[in-house]
Design a protein around this motif. Structure first.
Motif, PDB file in Angstrom:
ATOM      1  N   PRO A  34      -4.959  12.842   0.247  1.00 20.20           N
ATOM      2  CA  PRO A  34      -5.163  14.015   1.108  1.00 20.20           C
ATOM      3  C   PRO A  34      -3.945  14.946   1.147  1.00 20.20           C
ATOM      4  CG  PRO A  34      -5.852  12.006   2.215  1.00 20.20           C
ATOM      5  CD  PRO A  34      -5.108  11.591   0.988  1.00 20.20           C
ATOM      6  N   GLY A  35      -2.771  14.367   0.935  1.00 24.49           N
ATOM      7  CA  GLY A  35      -1.553  15.175   0.939  1.00 24.49           C
ATOM      8  C   GLY A  35      -1.226  15.765  -0.412  1.00 24.49           C
ATOM      9  N   ASP A  36      -2.119  15.534  -1.378  1.00 20.42           N
ATOM     10  CA  ASP A  36      -1.960  16.063  -2.738  1.00 20.42           C
ATOM     11  C   ASP A  36      -0.646  15.618  -3.382  1.00 20.42           C
ATOM     12  OD1 ASP A  36      -3.069  17.439  -4.878  1.00 20.42           O
ATOM     13  OD2 ASP A  36      -1.937  19.258  -4.441  1.00 20.42           O
ATOM     14  N   LEU A  37      -0.211  14.411  -3.078  1.00 21.75           N
ATOM     15  CA  LEU A  37       0.978  13.859  -3.727  1.00 21.75           C
ATOM     16  C   LEU A  37       0.610  13.372  -5.120  1.00 21.75           C
ATOM     17  CD1 LEU A  37       2.600  11.819  -0.805  1.00 21.75           C
ATOM     18  CD2 LEU A  37       3.276  14.073  -1.662  1.00 21.75           C
ATOM     19  N   PRO A  38       1.484  13.542  -6.107  1.00 24.49           N
ATOM     20  CA  PRO A  38       1.147  13.156  -7.491  1.00 24.49           C
ATOM     21  C   PRO A  38       1.047  11.646  -7.660  1.00 24.49           C
ATOM     22  CG  PRO A  38       3.449  13.813  -7.333  1.00 24.49           C
ATOM     23  CD  PRO A  38       2.832  14.139  -6.011  1.00 24.49           C
ATOM     24  N   ILE A  39       0.094  11.225  -8.477  1.00 28.15           N
ATOM     25  CA  ILE A  39      -0.066   9.800  -8.768  1.00 28.15           C
ATOM     26  C   ILE A  39       1.161   9.258  -9.485  1.00 28.15           C
ATOM     27  CG2 ILE A  39      -1.379   8.135 -10.160  1.00 28.15           C
ATOM     28  CD1 ILE A  39      -3.876   9.784  -9.588  1.00 28.15           C
ATOM     29  N   TRP A  40       1.598   9.985 -10.497  1.00 28.12           N
ATOM     30  CA  TRP A  40       2.791   9.571 -11.255  1.00 28.12           C
ATOM     31  C   TRP A  40       4.013  10.275 -10.695  1.00 28.12           C
ATOM     32  CZ3 TRP A  40       4.110   6.277 -15.184  1.00 28.12           C
ATOM     33  CH2 TRP A  40       5.356   6.500 -15.793  1.00 28.12           C
ATOM     34  N   PRO A  41       5.055   9.542 -10.345  1.00 33.81           N
ATOM     35  CA  PRO A  41       5.216   8.077 -10.369  1.00 33.81           C
ATOM     36  C   PRO A  41       5.051   7.442  -8.992  1.00 33.81           C
ATOM     37  CG  PRO A  41       7.353   9.081 -10.152  1.00 33.81           C
ATOM     38  CD  PRO A  41       6.344  10.210 -10.071  1.00 33.81           C
ATOM     39  N   LEU A  42       4.549   8.209  -8.015  1.00 35.89           N
ATOM     40  CA  LEU A  42       4.567   7.738  -6.632  1.00 35.89           C
ATOM     41  C   LEU A  42       3.692   6.516  -6.398  1.00 35.89           C
ATOM     42  CD1 LEU A  42       4.653  11.065  -4.585  1.00 35.89           C
ATOM     43  CD2 LEU A  42       6.525   9.716  -5.540  1.00 35.89           C
ATOM     44  N   LEU A  43       2.519   6.461  -7.063  1.00 35.02           N
ATOM     45  CA  LEU A  43       1.655   5.302  -6.876  1.00 35.02           C
ATOM     46  C   LEU A  43       2.350   4.024  -7.332  1.00 35.02           C
ATOM     47  CD1 LEU A  43      -1.080   3.994  -6.219  1.00 35.02           C
ATOM     48  CD2 LEU A  43      -1.845   4.600  -8.516  1.00 35.02           C
ATOM     49  N   MET A  44       3.117   4.107  -8.426  1.00 36.78           N
ATOM     50  CA  MET A  44       3.777   2.932  -8.988  1.00 36.78           C
ATOM     51  C   MET A  44       4.925   2.431  -8.114  1.00 36.78           C
ATOM     52  SD  MET A  44       2.404   5.028 -11.246  1.00 36.78           S
ATOM     53  CE  MET A  44       0.978   4.819 -12.301  1.00 36.78           C
ATOM     54  N   VAL A  45       5.380   3.271  -7.216  1.00 37.49           N
ATOM     55  CA  VAL A  45       6.420   2.851  -6.273  1.00 37.49           C
ATOM     56  C   VAL A  45       5.790   2.451  -4.943  1.00 37.49           C
ATOM     57  CG1 VAL A  45       8.492   3.582  -5.017  1.00 37.49           C
ATOM     58  CG2 VAL A  45       8.162   4.294  -7.390  1.00 37.49           C
ATOM     59  N   THR A  46       4.734   3.148  -4.549  1.00 35.75           N
ATOM     60  CA  THR A  46       4.045   2.838  -3.289  1.00 35.75           C
ATOM     61  C   THR A  46       3.443   1.437  -3.333  1.00 35.75           C
ATOM     62  OG1 THR A  46       3.507   5.173  -2.978  1.00 35.75           O
ATOM     63  CG2 THR A  46       2.255   3.572  -1.695  1.00 35.75           C
ATOM     64  N   ILE A  47       2.708   1.133  -4.425  1.00 37.12           N
ATOM     65  CA  ILE A  47       2.164  -0.225  -4.602  1.00 37.12           C
ATOM     66  C   ILE A  47       3.082  -0.956  -5.569  1.00 37.12           C
ATOM     67  CG2 ILE A  47       0.201  -1.636  -5.292  1.00 37.12           C
ATOM     68  CD1 ILE A  47      -1.651   0.615  -4.650  1.00 37.12           C
ATOM     69  N   SER A  48       4.007  -1.707  -5.016  1.00 34.23           N
ATOM     70  CA  SER A  48       4.907  -2.517  -5.843  1.00 34.23           C
ATOM     71  C   SER A  48       4.480  -3.979  -5.741  1.00 34.23           C
ATOM     72  CB  SER A  48       6.361  -2.323  -5.400  1.00 34.23           C
ATOM     73  OG  SER A  48       6.504  -2.566  -4.006  1.00 34.23           O
ATOM     74  N   CYS A  49       4.555  -4.557  -4.543  1.00 36.25           N
ATOM     75  CA  CYS A  49       4.025  -5.907  -4.351  1.00 36.25           C
ATOM     76  C   CYS A  49       2.527  -5.870  -4.640  1.00 36.25           C
ATOM     77  CB  CYS A  49       4.268  -6.372  -2.926  1.00 36.25           C
ATOM     78  SG  CYS A  49       6.001  -6.712  -2.555  1.00 36.25           S
ATOM     79  N   GLY A  50       2.093  -6.682  -5.573  1.00 40.63           N
ATOM     80  CA  GLY A  50       0.710  -6.652  -6.022  1.00 40.63           C
ATOM     81  C   GLY A  50       0.601  -6.103  -7.423  1.00 40.63           C
ATOM     82  N   ALA A  51       1.616  -5.325  -7.851  1.00 37.56           N
ATOM     83  CA  ALA A  51       1.650  -4.798  -9.221  1.00 37.56           C
ATOM     84  C   ALA A  51       2.933  -5.265  -9.897  1.00 37.56           C
ATOM     85  CB  ALA A  51       1.540  -3.277  -9.202  1.00 37.56           C
ATOM     86  N   ILE A  52       4.078  -4.696  -9.520  1.00 37.57           N
ATOM     87  CA  ILE A  52       5.376  -5.183  -9.992  1.00 37.57           C
ATOM     88  C   ILE A  52       6.416  -4.850  -8.939  1.00 37.57           C
ATOM     89  CG2 ILE A  52       5.672  -3.064 -11.366  1.00 37.57           C
ATOM     90  CD1 ILE A  52       7.558  -4.711 -13.184  1.00 37.57           C
TER      91      ILE A  52
END
Length: 478
Positions: free
Chosen positions: A220-238
């Motif tokens: 909803p805030g139009d934040l970019p997927i790259w690279p924010l998603l990869m930092v937001t979801i760390s535990c569970g991914a890396i």
């Protein structure tokens, strides 16, 4: 719903297939005596059954990470499912396996020592500082939330709750690993799994529809997927935090073959937990817009509590309270335990840390700053945990890649995810407010350039390794 179910199936199948590939490349040997026996000291080096070590590892690496992080990452929509599955199987679980097994092969060495062995002394010094800072930040951040909840539910003040939690931290960090951690934490690990599975089943039985895959950015805030998603979801991914926790269990494993279940397996279990909570987040509130409103109103703890109590009733409320209070505390104390181990290795050239007194002396320098930081703004701490965490993960992957290259093994299983995470971290620090806060397009360009430079360094390392192998073969032939 189909995407969600396929994602879980993919993780489980991936564990049974890819974990064996990784194990085969690493090359286990159950004839080797593990540090639990060769370095037995009745404090950190203590043999433990693999199932117990697996549950403790899951609790240590997880806490509320795959819950809060997944709920926040759900704001991006179903694309989060892709990152959790791919990130977990091919980056996070590989990262955890090598951080644990390299520690095991090097007498239970801590992460900075492994970095020094394969990436050089300069990098060891840098990562020693970064890792200890990360441990302090995690311990502080994982204390503030539970203390606030305790203060709201009991007559205790926030300050008293903080003091009590840190008193427990100090006791748990210096006692032998099988006294508190070995006896109680497997139970909490089982509760974490039960909580996630219960939410997952309840979610499937409701009339709410879990969204299927779309590559659109639904934030909803139009934040970019790259690279924010990869930092937001760390535990569970890396998550780089895991590389600081794996040596704790590497010092307890009885056989090398247990490493696949303890390190790779615990990470896949965490991935499943993250998938469930990401699905709950993007489904329960009628979309990412509703989720954002819920997060703004009650924060991640409020979101978890509302989902749990609505789907599971009284049991859900109890599990939510247990989760928000107990899980972060158990992660905080093992963060201090691992930082104590790092401090011990750091000062071992000057004096030997022995006995309860020595362990206590090594623990206090990291406990005091963590205690102070826990009294300041909680959101401020998390802003710096995310980027630091993924930086540590990137360095661990490069450490594993250099180990495999040096050992003349298939290094690409670590090299490719290391390059990926290099791009994530470099772009993130350039773009994020806690970094250089540069425009997005400029951050992408500079981050890409940094990644290319690192790629050239990697190719040069490969070229030198092949040259050494060729020279060695020629000398043997002569």
């Amino acid at each position: 719903m189909v995407t969600f179910l396929f994602a879980i199936a993919f993780l489980i199948i991936g564990y049974f297939i890819y974990s064996k590939v990784v194990e085969r490349i690493f090359g286990i040997n159950d004839q080797n005596k593990t540090p639990a026996y060769t370095n037995s000291d009745a404090i950190d080096y203590t043999p433990m059954p693999w199932w117990k070590a697996s549950l403790i590892q899951l609790l240590n690496i997880a806490g509320l990470g795959p819950i809060f992080g997944a709920v926040a990452g759900a704001l991006y929509g179903p694309v989060a499912f892709i990152w959790i599955v791919i990130g977990c199987l091919f980056a996070g679980a590989v990262h955890d396996y090598f951080s644990g097994m390299l520690s095991l092969r090097h007498n239970g060495a801590q992460f900075p020592s492994l970095v020094g062995r394969y990436l050089g002394n300069t990098m060891r010094i840098i990562i020693n500082f970064v890792s200890i800072v990360l441990m302090i930040l995690v311990a502080a951040a994982f204390t503030a939330g539970p203390a606030q909840l305790i203060a709201s539910l009991t007559p205790l003040s926030f300050t008293v709750a903080i003091v009590l939690i840190f008193a427990y931290f100090l006791v748990a960090a210096v006692l032998p690993v099988n006294r508190v951690i070995g006896r109680i934490y497997p139970i909490f690990g089982a509760i974490l799994i039960f909580m996630a599975v219960s939410i997952g089943v309840a979610l499937l039985l409701t009339d709410r529809s879990i969204p299927n895959l779309t590559f659109s950015n639904l934030h909803p805030g139009d934040l970019p997927i790259w690279p924010l998603l990869m930092v937001t979801i760390s535990c569970g991914a890396i998550s780089g935090f895991h590389s600081t926790q794996s040596p704790i269990l590497a010092r307890t494993i009885k056989r090398e073959s247990h490493g696949r279940k303890v390190f790779y397996g615990a990470m896949v279990a965490e991935g499943v937990i993250a998938l469930i909570w990401a699905a709950a987040g993007m489904t329960f509130f009628g979309g990412t817009g509703g989720l954002q409103e819920a997060l703004a109103a009650g924060g991640p703890a409020g979101v978890v509590n509302e989902i749990s109590t609505t789907l599971l009733g009284t049991l859900g409320g109890i599990l939510a309270i247990l989760g928000v209070i107990i899980l972060p505390i158990t992660t905080g104390d093992t963060a201090l335990r691992s930082s104590r181990m790092m401090v011990s290795e750091l000062v071992e050239k000057f004096f030997k840390v022995q006995g309860l007194k020595g362990v206590l002396i090594a623990t206090i320098p990291v406990t005091l700053p963590a205690f102070w930081l826990s009294t300041i703004d909680y959101t401020f701490l998390w802003r710096y945990v995310g980027g630091t965490n993924q930086l540590v993960a990137t360095v661990m992957l490069w450490t594993a890649a250099m180990y495999l290259l040096e050992s003349r093994k298939f290094h690409w299983i670590c090299g490719i995810p290391a390059l990926f995470m290099t791009a994530v971290v470099s772009t993130y620090f350039l773009y994020a407010p806690e970094g250089f806060s540069l425009p997005y397009e400029l951050s992408l360009a500079i981050g890409g350039a940094i990644t290319l430079v690192v790629a050239f360094w990697y190719m040069n390392k490969i070229r030198k390794a092949h040259k050494q192998l060729a020279n060695s073969s020629s000398s043997n032939a002569a």
